[in-house]
Write a protein that holds these residues in place. Structure first.
Motif, PDB file in Angstrom:
ATOM      1  N   UNK A   1       0.849  -1.192   0.000  1.00 46.20           N
ATOM      2  CA  UNK A   1       0.000   0.000   0.000  1.00 46.20           C
ATOM      3  C   UNK A   1       0.881   1.236   0.000  1.00 46.20           C
ATOM      4  N   UNK A   2       0.379   2.309  -0.602  1.00 44.52           N
ATOM      5  CA  UNK A   2       1.181   3.527  -0.583  1.00 44.52           C
ATOM      6  C   UNK A   2       0.608   4.590  -1.498  1.00 44.52           C
ATOM      7  N   UNK A   3       1.471   5.565  -1.801  1.00 47.75           N
ATOM      8  CA  UNK A   3       1.090   6.680  -2.668  1.00 47.75           C
ATOM      9  C   UNK A   3       1.388   6.321  -4.124  1.00 47.75           C
ATOM     10  N   UNK A   4       0.482   6.722  -5.015  1.00 43.98           N
ATOM     11  CA  UNK A   4       0.691   6.454  -6.440  1.00 43.98           C
ATOM     12  C   UNK A   4       1.603   7.523  -7.035  1.00 43.98           C
ATOM     13  N   UNK A   5       2.888   7.407  -6.746  1.00 44.99           N
ATOM     14  CA  UNK A   5       3.899   8.342  -7.272  1.00 44.99           C
ATOM     15  C   UNK A   5       5.003   7.518  -7.949  1.00 44.99           C
ATOM     16  N   UNK A   6       5.788   8.137  -8.842  1.00 42.19           N
ATOM     17  CA  UNK A   6       6.780   7.350  -9.589  1.00 42.19           C
ATOM     18  C   UNK A   6       7.695   6.491  -8.703  1.00 42.19           C
ATOM     19  N   UNK A   7       8.118   7.037  -7.563  1.00 44.55           N
ATOM     20  CA  UNK A   7       9.045   6.302  -6.693  1.00 44.55           C
ATOM     21  C   UNK A   7       8.442   4.991  -6.193  1.00 44.55           C
ATOM     22  N   UNK A   8       7.111   4.948  -6.075  1.00 42.98           N
ATOM     23  CA  UNK A   8       6.456   3.727  -5.592  1.00 42.98           C
ATOM     24  C   UNK A   8       6.572   2.587  -6.598  1.00 42.98           C
TER      25      UNK A   8
ATOM     26  N   UNK B   1      -3.075  14.672  -8.961  1.00 46.29           N
ATOM     27  CA  UNK B   1      -1.696  14.189  -9.063  1.00 46.29           C
ATOM     28  C   UNK B   1      -0.980  14.251  -7.700  1.00 46.29           C
ATOM     29  N   UNK B   2      -0.331  13.171  -7.344  1.00 46.02           N
ATOM     30  CA  UNK B   2       0.416  13.125  -6.082  1.00 46.02           C
ATOM     31  C   UNK B   2      -0.457  12.864  -4.872  1.00 46.02           C
ATOM     32  N   UNK B   3      -1.793  12.888  -5.052  1.00 48.74           N
ATOM     33  CA  UNK B   3      -2.687  12.708  -3.908  1.00 48.74           C
ATOM     34  C   UNK B   3      -3.470  11.410  -3.961  1.00 48.74           C
ATOM     35  N   UNK B   4      -3.063  10.510  -4.850  1.00 52.38           N
ATOM     36  CA  UNK B   4      -3.782   9.247  -5.001  1.00 52.38           C
ATOM     37  C   UNK B   4      -3.055   8.161  -4.202  1.00 52.38           C
TER      38      UNK B   4
ATOM     39  N   UNK C   1       0.384  -0.817 -15.792  1.00 54.63           N
ATOM     40  CA  UNK C   1      -0.908  -0.433 -15.223  1.00 54.63           C
ATOM     41  C   UNK C   1      -0.688   0.565 -14.076  1.00 54.63           C
ATOM     42  N   UNK C   2       0.291   0.280 -13.226  1.00 54.62           N
ATOM     43  CA  UNK C   2       0.590   1.190 -12.115  1.00 54.62           C
ATOM     44  C   UNK C   2       1.103   2.530 -12.642  1.00 54.62           C
ATOM     45  N   UNK C   3       1.918   2.482 -13.681  1.00 54.78           N
ATOM     46  CA  UNK C   3       2.435   3.715 -14.281  1.00 54.78           C
ATOM     47  C   UNK C   3       1.312   4.568 -14.855  1.00 54.78           C
ATOM     48  N   UNK C   4       0.311   3.892 -15.385  1.00 53.88           N
ATOM     49  CA  UNK C   4      -0.854   4.585 -15.917  1.00 53.88           C
ATOM     50  C   UNK C   4      -1.602   5.330 -14.801  1.00 53.88           C
ATOM     51  N   UNK C   5      -1.704   4.687 -13.640  1.00 57.91           N
ATOM     52  CA  UNK C   5      -2.355   5.331 -12.489  1.00 57.91           C
ATOM     53  C   UNK C   5      -1.514   6.533 -12.030  1.00 57.91           C
ATOM     54  N   UNK C   6      -0.204   6.361 -11.973  1.00 59.29           N
ATOM     55  CA  UNK C   6       0.673   7.462 -11.561  1.00 59.29           C
ATOM     56  C   UNK C   6       0.528   8.645 -12.517  1.00 59.29           C
ATOM     57  N   UNK C   7       0.469   8.346 -13.803  1.00 62.66           N
ATOM     58  CA  UNK C   7       0.454   9.402 -14.813  1.00 62.66           C
ATOM     59  C   UNK C   7      -0.893  10.110 -14.896  1.00 62.66           C
ATOM     60  N   UNK C   8      -1.972   9.338 -14.787  1.00 67.17           N
ATOM     61  CA  UNK C   8      -3.294   9.929 -15.034  1.00 67.17           C
ATOM     62  C   UNK C   8      -4.136  10.094 -13.776  1.00 67.17           C
ATOM     63  N   UNK C   9      -3.673   9.564 -12.633  1.00 71.94           N
ATOM     64  CA  UNK C   9      -4.467   9.634 -11.409  1.00 71.94           C
ATOM     65  C   UNK C   9      -4.688  11.072 -10.958  1.00 71.94           C
ATOM     66  N   UNK C  10      -5.943  11.354 -10.563  1.00 77.07           N
ATOM     67  CA  UNK C  10      -6.309  12.707 -10.106  1.00 77.07           C
ATOM     68  C   UNK C  10      -6.787  12.655  -8.663  1.00 77.07           C
TER      69      UNK C  10
ATOM     70  N   UNK D   1      -4.572  -7.278  -8.133  1.00 75.74           N
ATOM     71  CA  UNK D   1      -5.570  -6.218  -8.206  1.00 75.74           C
ATOM     72  C   UNK D   1      -4.909  -4.949  -7.686  1.00 75.74           C
ATOM     73  N   UNK D   2      -4.998  -3.906  -8.487  1.00 73.91           N
ATOM     74  CA  UNK D   2      -4.489  -2.601  -8.074  1.00 73.91           C
ATOM     75  C   UNK D   2      -5.701  -1.690  -7.896  1.00 73.91           C
ATOM     76  N   UNK D   3      -5.899  -1.233  -6.657  1.00 73.81           N
ATOM     77  CA  UNK D   3      -7.036  -0.358  -6.364  1.00 73.81           C
ATOM     78  C   UNK D   3      -6.503   1.007  -5.985  1.00 73.81           C
ATOM     79  N   UNK D   4      -7.050   2.066  -6.594  1.00 69.38           N
ATOM     80  CA  UNK D   4      -6.563   3.399  -6.274  1.00 69.38           C
ATOM     81  C   UNK D   4      -7.703   4.350  -5.952  1.00 69.38           C
ATOM     82  N   UNK D   5      -7.378   5.380  -5.164  1.00 68.53           N
ATOM     83  CA  UNK D   5      -8.382   6.308  -4.640  1.00 68.53           C
ATOM     84  C   UNK D   5      -8.670   7.462  -5.599  1.00 68.53           C
ATOM     85  N   UNK D   6      -8.085   7.442  -6.777  1.00 72.38           N
ATOM     86  CA  UNK D   6      -8.218   8.567  -7.704  1.00 72.38           C
ATOM     87  C   UNK D   6      -9.610   8.699  -8.278  1.00 72.38           C
ATOM     88  N   UNK D   7      -9.800   9.812  -8.988  1.00 66.41           N
ATOM     89  CA  UNK D   7     -11.076  10.014  -9.663  1.00 66.41           C
ATOM     90  C   UNK D   7     -11.262   8.945 -10.731  1.00 66.41           C
ATOM     91  N   UNK D   8     -12.494   8.794 -11.182  1.00 68.28           N
ATOM     92  CA  UNK D   8     -12.788   7.741 -12.153  1.00 68.28           C
ATOM     93  C   UNK D   8     -11.901   7.885 -13.384  1.00 68.28           C
TER      94      UNK D   8
END
Lengths: 105, 135
Positions: B8-15, B59-62, B48-57, B78-85
Motif C-alpha cells: 500500500x502507498x502513494x501512487x507516485x513514480x518512486x512507488x 496528481x500526487x494525492x492518489x 498499469x501502475x504507471x498509468x495510475x501514476x500518470x493519469x491519477x487525479x 488487483x491494483x485499487x486506487x483512490x483517484x477520480x474515475x
C-alpha cells in the motif's frame, strides 16, 4: 573496435517512469553537444517500461534530426520482448554488441 | 506453491520501484515460477501502475493498494486506487500505429502480456485486475 565518432551511453537498472526522463535528457544533451551517432548499451539494464521506450524513441528522433542515429546494443530478454510486442524492433533493431552497432553509420 | 502479497502507498513514480522490489521477492519465494511468466507479469503491473501514476487525479494525492496472489495455475493481481474515475475505461489498450509516437503504449503492452485485464469503478475507487496463466 568502436568508431571514435560513436558515443556509447550505458544506463543501468530499471528504465521506468523514474529513470526515463533523465535518459531522455542525457540523449538530448549528447546530440546538442554535436555527438549524433549514439549507441545505447543496455547490457546492465534489467527492465524497461513504455516510458523508457518513449525516451529511446525521442532519442532516435533527436539524433536523426541532427543527421545522426541511435542504435541499441546488448539488449536483455525483457527489453527484446517489449520491443517486439510494441513493434518497435522495426525502428530500434537490437545489435548483439556495441561494436556491431558502431559501424556503417 | 501459493502466496499472497500486499503493498500500500502513494501512487507516485518512486512507488513503482517498491512494486518492482515486491515482484523480485515473489520470484525468490517461488523458484517454481517460470522467469518469463514473472517478467511479463511484472511488465504488465508496472504499465498499469504507471498509468495510475500518470493519469491519477489529483496528481500526487492518489493512494493505492496492490494485492498479488500466486496460484498453481496463474498470477493474479488487483491494483485499487483512490483517484477520480479513470476517464476512458480501458482506453489505450491498442498499440499506436505510428512507431515514432513516444507514448500511448502502456495499457496496450499490459494487454498483450496478460490473459485478462479488467477495469472496474466501484466504491469510489478504481480497480484494475490483472491475470496471467502460468506456462
Amino acid at each position: 573496435m568502436t568508431d571514435t565518432s560513436t558515443t556509447v551511453l550505458r544506463p543501468t537498472g530499471r528504465i521506468n517512469m523514474v529513470a526515463a526522463p533523465a535518459l531522455k535528457i542525457l540523449i538530448e544533451e549528447t546530440v546538442a553537444s554535436g555527438r549524433t551517432r549514439i549507441v545505447v548499451d543496455l547490457g546492465e539494464v534489467s527492465f524497461i517500461d513504455s516510458s523508457g521506450l518513449g525516451a529511446l524513441i525521442s532519442g532516435l528522433k533527436t539524433a536523426r534530426q541532427a543527421g545522426g542515429d541511435l542504435r541499441l546494443a546488448a539488449v536483455p530478454e525483457q527489453v527484446l520482448t517489449v520491443l517486439r510486442l510494441t513493434n518497435l524492433d522495426r525502428v530500434l533493431p537490437a545489435h548483439d554488441t556495441v561494436a556491431d552497432a558502431s559501424h556503417d553509420w | 506453491m501459493t502466496g499472497e502479497y500486499l503493498l500500500e502507498g502513494l501512487a507516485v513514480p518512486e512507488s513503482l520501484n517498491l512494486l518492482h522490489d515486491l515482484l523480485e521477492r515473489v520470484g525468490h519465494d517461488h523458484p517454481d515460477l517460470r522467469a518469463d511468466d514473472l517478467m511479463l507479469f511484472e511488465t504488465a503491473v508496472i504499465e498499469v501502475a504507471g498509468n495510475v501514476v500518470e493519469h491519477g487525479q489529483p496528481p500526487g494525492g492518489v493512494t493505492w493498494a496492490f494485492h498479488l496472489t500466486v496460484l498453481p495455475d496463474r498470477l493474479e493481481a488487483r491494483l485499487s486506487d483512490s483517484g477520480e474515475e479513470y476517464p476512458g475505461g480501458t482506453w489505450g489498450t491498442e498499440m499506436p500505429g505510428d512507431p515514432l509516437q513516444e507514448d500511448g503504449r502502456g495499457l496496450a503492452l499490459a494487454t498483450a502480456v496478460l490473459d485478462r485485464l479488467d477495469y472496474l469503478r466501484e466504491d469510489d475507487a478504481n480497480h484494475w485486475t490483472m491475470l496471467r496463466r502460468r506456462g
